[in-house]
Design an enzyme around this catalytic site. Structure first.
Site, mmCIF file in Angstrom:
data_model
loop_
_atom_site.group_PDB
_atom_site.id
_atom_site.type_symbol
_atom_site.label_atom_id
_atom_site.label_comp_id
_atom_site.label_asym_id
_atom_site.label_seq_id
_atom_site.Cartn_x
_atom_site.Cartn_y
_atom_site.Cartn_z
ATOM 1 N N CYS A 34 0.819 -1.215 0.000
ATOM 2 C CA CYS A 34 0.000 0.000 0.000
ATOM 3 C C CYS A 34 0.852 1.264 0.000
ATOM 4 C CB CYS A 34 -0.931 -0.025 1.215
ATOM 5 S SG CYS A 34 -1.962 1.433 1.310
ATOM 6 N N CYS A 77 -0.568 4.125 2.066
ATOM 7 C CA CYS A 77 -0.419 3.994 3.523
ATOM 8 C C CYS A 77 1.017 4.269 3.941
ATOM 9 C CB CYS A 77 -0.767 2.580 3.990
ATOM 10 S SG CYS A 77 -2.192 1.844 3.216
ATOM 11 N N ASP A 78 1.973 3.742 3.204
ATOM 12 C CA ASP A 78 3.366 3.709 3.678
ATOM 13 C C ASP A 78 4.328 4.597 2.904
ATOM 14 O OD1 ASP A 78 2.503 1.834 5.505
ATOM 15 O OD2 ASP A 78 2.952 0.142 4.205
#
Ligand code: NDP
Length: 305
Positions: free
Chosen positions: A134, A137-138
């Site tokens: 992701c 997300c990261d």
């Protein structure tokens, strides 16, 4: 007396929530088993530019929040539990979560799909320590770092383009010498000067100590091995359907997608399906929403006899 619901909807992505909106408006009082976190894959995407009605696009999480609020407005009951197993062999159907058991006269399965992994041991060892599925997300953890995105589809193009916001360099590692992605997405990536393409290569090992420091690659034509220094690896190699709770309960194809004749009916009378869990071709938010609408209309007909 046991509490038997008219309709239980499993999943809360675009398919599940569209089915919920239709079913709630049709007075079917659906209960939605939304999972621990609701919203599905759009919760981890950035701008969605191709969902009709939003001229400038809309952020994935905002779109899903809107769908959820719309579903609640019509009185749908939302339960944040994950369905672990089902019994579709008799009626009412049984759905078991970690904490409860639900009974329903009809079911819509809209559990979607989950990102595929390479399946090598070192990928698991470095999970969350430089290996991710992701970018949204990261990605921010990789400011001024070097990362690799694995895959050659639209997701790989989208994730790599997104990662150039943070990373100093992004490699796209693809197992063939041409991309599967749509032309417009390919061009966006190919024209980005921070993105470098490594063609015809697959990852055979993730290398590092406590965190990823590199990847061991194998040339898919010559078999020759090489090492590439990177600080992180993002997988964008497609998805697998979330059908674990339905194994043995309904017909699945060899890839474990739910089998349907018309995209909505499953092999069990009274159990319907919508979205990516039955669709390995289109996999779009809008097609999932369309399938959710169809499934809810079919449930209405089914319950009316
Ligand atoms: P896809 O299935 O389209 O692509 C997966 C890619 O990963 C392919 O290039 C495939 O290689 C490669 N791959 C698969 N397995 C492996 C493996 N084990 N090792 C190495 N490489 C592997 O998945 P996507 O997630 O990219 O896209 C899914 C759907 O979502 C598509 O319909 C896409 O159009 C859509 N989408 C749309 C977006 C948009 O319009 N904004 C954004 C993102 C996705 P190969 O090419 O050799 O098969």
């Amino acid at each position: 007396m046991e509490d038997v619901r008219k309709l239980a909807i499993i999943g809360s992505g675009p398919a599940g929530l569209t089915a919920t909106i239709y079913a709630a408006r049709a007075n079917l009082s659906p209960i939605v088993l939304a999972g621990i976190e609701f919203g599905g894959q759009l919760m981890t995407t950035t701008k969605v530019e191709n969902y009709p009605g939003f001229i400038e696009g809309i952020d994935g999480p905002e779109l899903m929040n809107n769908m959820m609020e719309q579903a609640k407005r019509f009185g749908a009951e939302i339960v944040y539990e994950f369905v672990r197993s089902t019994d579709f062999s008799k009626k009412p159907f049984v759905l078991k979560t970690d904490s409860n058991e639900y009974l329903a006269e009809s079911v819509i399965v809209a559990t979607g799909s989950t990102p595929r992994r390479l399946g090598i041991e070192s990928e698991q060892r470095f999970w969350g320590k430089g290996v991710s599925t992701c970018a949204t997300c990261d990605g921010a953890f990789y400011k001024d770092k070097i990362v690799a995105v694995i895959g050659g589809g639209d997701s790989a193009m989208e994730e790599s383009t997104f990662l150039t916001k943070f990373a100093s360099k992004v490699y796209i590692i693809h197992r063939r010498d041409e991309f599967k992605a749509s032309k417009v997405m390919q061009e966006r990536a190919l024209n980005n000067e921070k993105i470098n393409i490594v063609w015809s290569s697959e990852v055979v090992e993730v290398v590092g100590d406590t965190f990823v420091t590199g990847l061991k690659l194998k040339d898919t034509n010559t078999g020759e091995e090489s090492e590439l220094s990177v600080d992180g690896m993002f997988l964008a190699i497609g998805h697998e359907p979330m059908t674990e709770p339905f194994v043995g309960q309904m017909e699945l194809d060899p890839r474990k997608y739910i089998v349907t004749e018309d995209g909505v009916h499953t092999s069990v009378d009274g159990v319907f399906v919508a979205g990516d869990v039955a669709d390995h071709v289109y996999q779009q938010a809008i097609t999932a929403a369309g399938m959710g609408c169809k499934a809810a209309i079919m449930v209405e007909k089914y319950l009316a006899g």
